[in-house]
Scaffold this motif. Structure first.
Motif, PDB file in Angstrom:
ATOM      1  N   UNK B 157       0.830  -1.213   0.000  1.00 46.98           N
ATOM      2  CA  UNK B 157       0.000   0.000   0.000  1.00 46.98           C
ATOM      3  C   UNK B 157       0.861   1.258   0.000  1.00 46.98           C
ATOM      4  N   UNK B 158       0.474   2.208  -0.846  1.00 50.34           N
ATOM      5  CA  UNK B 158       1.127   3.515  -0.904  1.00 50.34           C
ATOM      6  C   UNK B 158       0.225   4.515  -0.187  1.00 50.34           C
ATOM      7  N   UNK B 159       0.827   5.286   0.711  1.00 51.03           N
ATOM      8  CA  UNK B 159       0.065   6.286   1.472  1.00 51.03           C
ATOM      9  C   UNK B 159       0.560   7.668   1.055  1.00 51.03           C
ATOM     10  N   UNK B 160      -0.363   8.557   0.732  1.00 49.91           N
ATOM     11  CA  UNK B 160       0.025   9.941   0.417  1.00 49.91           C
ATOM     12  C   UNK B 160      -1.162  10.840   0.741  1.00 49.91           C
ATOM     13  N   UNK B 161      -0.944  12.131   0.667  1.00 48.22           N
ATOM     14  CA  UNK B 161      -2.055  13.037   0.972  1.00 48.22           C
ATOM     15  C   UNK B 161      -2.943  13.216  -0.255  1.00 48.22           C
ATOM     16  N   UNK B 162      -4.105  13.778  -0.006  1.00 47.51           N
ATOM     17  CA  UNK B 162      -5.021  14.135  -1.111  1.00 47.51           C
ATOM     18  C   UNK B 162      -4.347  15.034  -2.125  1.00 47.51           C
ATOM     19  N   UNK B 163      -3.379  15.813  -1.666  1.00 48.67           N
ATOM     20  CA  UNK B 163      -2.751  16.796  -2.540  1.00 48.67           C
ATOM     21  C   UNK B 163      -1.434  16.313  -3.146  1.00 48.67           C
ATOM     22  N   UNK B 164      -1.108  15.032  -2.969  1.00 45.06           N
ATOM     23  CA  UNK B 164       0.097  14.489  -3.614  1.00 45.06           C
ATOM     24  C   UNK B 164      -0.059  14.584  -5.129  1.00 45.06           C
ATOM     25  N   UNK B 165       1.041  14.590  -5.836  1.00 46.25           N
ATOM     26  CA  UNK B 165       1.004  14.721  -7.295  1.00 46.25           C
ATOM     27  C   UNK B 165       0.351  13.496  -7.923  1.00 46.25           C
ATOM     28  N   UNK B 166      -0.316  13.716  -9.045  1.00 45.70           N
ATOM     29  CA  UNK B 166      -1.011  12.627  -9.734  1.00 45.70           C
ATOM     30  C   UNK B 166      -0.062  11.506 -10.143  1.00 45.70           C
ATOM     31  N   UNK B 172       1.199   3.996  -8.705  1.00 40.44           N
ATOM     32  CA  UNK B 172       0.494   2.909  -8.029  1.00 40.44           C
ATOM     33  C   UNK B 172      -0.235   2.010  -9.008  1.00 40.44           C
ATOM     34  N   UNK B 173      -0.844   2.621 -10.026  1.00 34.03           N
ATOM     35  CA  UNK B 173      -1.559   1.833 -11.019  1.00 34.03           C
ATOM     36  C   UNK B 173      -0.574   0.943 -11.798  1.00 34.03           C
ATOM     37  N   UNK B 174       0.559   1.530 -12.172  1.00 34.40           N
ATOM     38  CA  UNK B 174       1.566   0.771 -12.929  1.00 34.40           C
ATOM     39  C   UNK B 174       2.105  -0.393 -12.104  1.00 34.40           C
ATOM     40  N   UNK B 175       2.419  -0.090 -10.834  1.00 34.93           N
ATOM     41  CA  UNK B 175       3.042  -1.092  -9.967  1.00 34.93           C
ATOM     42  C   UNK B 175       2.018  -2.015  -9.328  1.00 34.93           C
ATOM     43  N   UNK B 176       0.745  -1.723  -9.572  1.00 27.97           N
ATOM     44  CA  UNK B 176      -0.327  -2.478  -8.935  1.00 27.97           C
ATOM     45  C   UNK B 176      -0.204  -2.405  -7.412  1.00 27.97           C
ATOM     46  N   UNK B 177       0.042  -1.194  -6.936  1.00 31.54           N
ATOM     47  CA  UNK B 177       0.121  -0.943  -5.492  1.00 31.54           C
ATOM     48  C   UNK B 177      -1.020   0.016  -5.145  1.00 31.54           C
ATOM     49  N   UNK B 178      -1.956  -0.432  -4.288  1.00 27.39           N
ATOM     50  CA  UNK B 178      -3.126   0.408  -3.994  1.00 27.39           C
ATOM     51  C   UNK B 178      -2.730   1.683  -3.242  1.00 27.39           C
ATOM     52  N   UNK B 179      -3.537   2.724  -3.469  1.00 31.22           N
ATOM     53  CA  UNK B 179      -3.248   4.029  -2.887  1.00 31.22           C
ATOM     54  C   UNK B 179      -4.191   4.300  -1.719  1.00 31.22           C
ATOM     55  N   UNK B 180      -3.650   4.846  -0.655  1.00 31.67           N
ATOM     56  CA  UNK B 180      -4.487   5.307   0.456  1.00 31.67           C
ATOM     57  C   UNK B 180      -4.231   6.797   0.625  1.00 31.67           C
ATOM     58  N   UNK B 181      -5.286   7.599   0.450  1.00 29.33           N
ATOM     59  CA  UNK B 181      -5.114   9.049   0.519  1.00 29.33           C
ATOM     60  C   UNK B 181      -5.509   9.578   1.885  1.00 29.33           C
ATOM     61  N   UNK B 182      -4.640  10.389   2.463  1.00 30.22           N
ATOM     62  CA  UNK B 182      -4.839  10.943   3.800  1.00 30.22           C
ATOM     63  C   UNK B 182      -5.329  12.387   3.642  1.00 30.22           C
ATOM     64  N   UNK B 183      -6.301  12.802   4.454  1.00 29.27           N
ATOM     65  CA  UNK B 183      -6.810  14.172   4.337  1.00 29.27           C
ATOM     66  C   UNK B 183      -5.737  15.205   4.690  1.00 29.27           C
ATOM     67  N   UNK B 184      -5.958  16.423   4.226  1.00 30.13           N
ATOM     68  CA  UNK B 184      -5.035  17.517   4.541  1.00 30.13           C
ATOM     69  C   UNK B 184      -5.706  18.504   5.501  1.00 30.13           C
TER      70      UNK B 184
END
Lengths: 435, 435
Positions: B157-166, B172-184
């Protein structure tokens, strides 16, 4: 302050003299690891230095650590050339410094890239209507194609031959797509009778493998892929350029059925690194794998953004060099270069065949000759190391049927028959029993 | 035949005049999609054409389709500059055309890349001993870092904020690693109290988000990552260059605990595209993700091959331009550029604050100002489109708390206070009720 006219004139003169004199340099850099770095300052400068100092250090410190890819006796891996139009186009691209991640940030760069890829498709005799764009390397083109195959088919297994390029395995590791390797026949071609497509997302078929430039049986593989709904990616990174010559298009049989195809213009088509051309008949699948538009990239136009087709968002104006090369060489110029390279490889092959104690180790469909002395692996490796250490020529090797085999890869636009003859003499000389 | 001296002199003169005159061009290309392509031949030439024709068509046909990233009033996205040392280094790199996939194919290129990344680490005040190399873009640097994190932690799992770069989501899509977005929080910073690291391979913390240049609380995130055994990747693609100025290093707090860090020298450090610098304290994890040596790449030396650290095998001599830029600007020259950009942004911010009916929409830690007219989203978007269509300046936008917000991103070395003033006048003019 660096002055583009004054310092540029000096840089241009350096470049011109470099290309005039590169033949006199040792092909393979004659330095030990760490030697170049040890001669450079370990800390960055506090204040500006003149560009002339950069040019001086390039000449005096870096040059001995440069392996000369532009040397006419560079015969290792796949030899290549950056000819003058592409070199100058890179100067212009750096001057413009456009970063064409969406159409409006580089309309000309985007449209010229699509156009030059159509031009190149026409030159190579590819089907009309494919979507083409440029990635930096075949490794990344293959990653993009396999990600598209996964998105398109919903499956994960990648199928390729034992002799497929290592970048396929690297791509599989990155994408977390398992690899299934299919055995090859006596001519190093994937065996279609051994093709197992169960769970397969894609087959990577190679036209011109890195080891021996063998050609997988693409028509049979394409038939199997079509029946099974499997994506066919053709890796013609090296050999695809040969198709500019109609008489070499036998190796393109079946490629018209590919779902994607990679040909590196920076390998055998006179274009400077990096210019890997990726075509697909399914642009929607590439977009499905890569397209993602955050708010800050939304624009009013309906126009294609080439960053929707690969891993990188920012994109250099790479089309400029390919356009310059295609125009300044023209179809006839590119054909003449490819034909001469194939002729030189044929000539070298005939010399090896005519020499007792030496053998050709694989069929030679293009410009790479696989050969060895009828002696031990160690003896062959020692010959190669001595030739490379002499600086006269740079050869690389492969393993063919478990044996150490030398490769002579012809692909530099400056290579003459004399260069090939000199190299064959050096090889034979280094192979003498008293060496 | 293209002649490097004769045609090179013409190309160099074109480049010098281009940079002298770029201020007089409309910043954003004033063309409709398809217009450039329609003016070019649809088929490639059969025979060689002079390079002069390429240069003529660049000038007459392509130029109107070029969005001028080198323009001093380019204020969209993250403005950048290719200064003269880097431009000329690209000419030299294309001349050498080295493809440094293993050390022996480019000893100087490999060692200079490691050295310049050490230099840059020192200039930015990073910890000693990190391993640095160059990728083409931050997108690919992030892919490499996340693949290493996956290999290192065995998690996905990759964790980043809502405002992380696209690009994080794309990776994550390429690596097939799901994204978890944290609020800011209200200042667009990841909320560490909301950080959920369950199953996480990596956190991507951003210093200088693309939307508002906000700064995630790296020290708190680093603590949490260390406790949980999670890889910390810091995306400072834009803002990391600011650390060349000691007074701007507050934003580097906690970065010394990162497992990997990306800073794009081609964004705010005067280097031409493409030069994304990736450092890591775990070079072994990058090698675990990428290293794979087939027989034809085995060599006798024990020396580092930089293709072991990222997706691409072939590598251009990109270090040459970074080395030229660091030398010809020096620490003091780079500091002066960054300081002037921050000062100009401060100045612009003060003008907006002093003008009734306009608001600043986010804190401004670096050189990007987020602002809007106290009016509807449509009105603000219309203002931006009119400014861009006028050719006077090029702005882009973002959404902040659901509202359409204009961004003025200062980052071009040629930008003066007059350019910023002229742009503010144009914005106010296009915002008048009678427009």
């Amino acid at each position: 302050m660096t002055d583009l006219r004054r310092d540029g004139a000096a840089a241009l003169e350096w470049a011109a003299r470099y290309l005039e004199g590169v033949r006199d340099q040792p092909v393979l850099a004659q330095v030990e690891p760490g030697a170049i770095r040890a001669r450079l300052p370990q800390h960055p400068p506090a204040n500006p230095e003149p560009f002339a100092d950069v040019l001086r250090d390039l000449d005096q410190i870096l040059l001995p650590g440069i392996t000369h890819w532009q040397h006419p006796r560079f015969f290792a891996y796949f030899a290549n050339t950056a000819t003058e139009p592409g070199i100058l186009a890179e100067l212009l691209a750096a001057t413009l410094n456009s970063v064409s991640f969406i159409w409006r940030t580089g309309p000309a760069a985007t449209e010229l890239e699509l156009l030059t890829l159509d031009w190149l498709a026409e030159l190579l005799g590819l089907p009309q209507g494919w979507h083409g764009h440029i990635e930096d390397t075949a490794s990344v083109s293959t990653i993009a194609a396999l990600a598209a195959a996964r998105a398109h088919t919903g499956k994960r297994i990648i199928v390729c031959s034992e002799d497929a390029h290592s970048s396929v395995e690297r791509a599989g590791r990155l994408l977390d797509m398992p690899l299934r390797k299919i055995p090859v026949d006596d001519a190093f071609r994937m065996r279609p009778d051994q093709l197992d497509l169960d769970g397969a997302a894609a087959v990577v078929a190679t036209v011109g493998t890195t080891s021996t430039t063998s050609i997988d049986p693409v028509p049979a593989i394409a038939d199997a892929c079509r029946s099974a709904g499997v994506w066919l990616h053709v890796d013609a990174a090296y050999a695809g350029s040969a198709w500019v010559c109609p008489e070499l298009r036998g190796s393109a049989a079946g490629v018209e059925h590919a779902d994607s195809l990679v040909v590196n213009a920076h390998k055998w088509l006179a274009t400077p690194m990096d210019c890997s051309c990726l075509w697909t008949r399914h642009p929607d699948a590439l977009r499905k794998a890569f397209s993602l538009t955050p708010e800050y990239l939304r624009t009013p136009e309906t126009a294609e953004s080439l960053s929707d087709y690969g891993p990188a968002l920012g994109r250099r104006f790479r089309a400029l060099k390919l356009w310059a090369v295609l125009r300044c060489h023209g179809r006839s110029g590119l054909q003449a270069m490819i034909r001469e390279h194939v002729r030189l490889a044929e000539t070298f092959e005939s010399w090896v065949r005519a020499t007792p104690g030496w053998s050709i180790c694989a069929p030679r469909p293009f410009s790479v000759v696989c050969f060895r002395k009828d002696d031990s692996d160690e003896a062959n490796e020692a010959i190669m190391q001595r030739v490379n250490a002499s600086g006269v020529a740079f050869l690389s090797h492969t393993k063919v049927k478990g044996q150490f085999v030398l490769r002579l890869a012809i692909g530099n636009a400056r290579t003459t028959e004399d260069d090939v003859r000199l190299t064959w003499e050096a090889i034979q000389n280094e192979a003498k029993p008293d060496r």
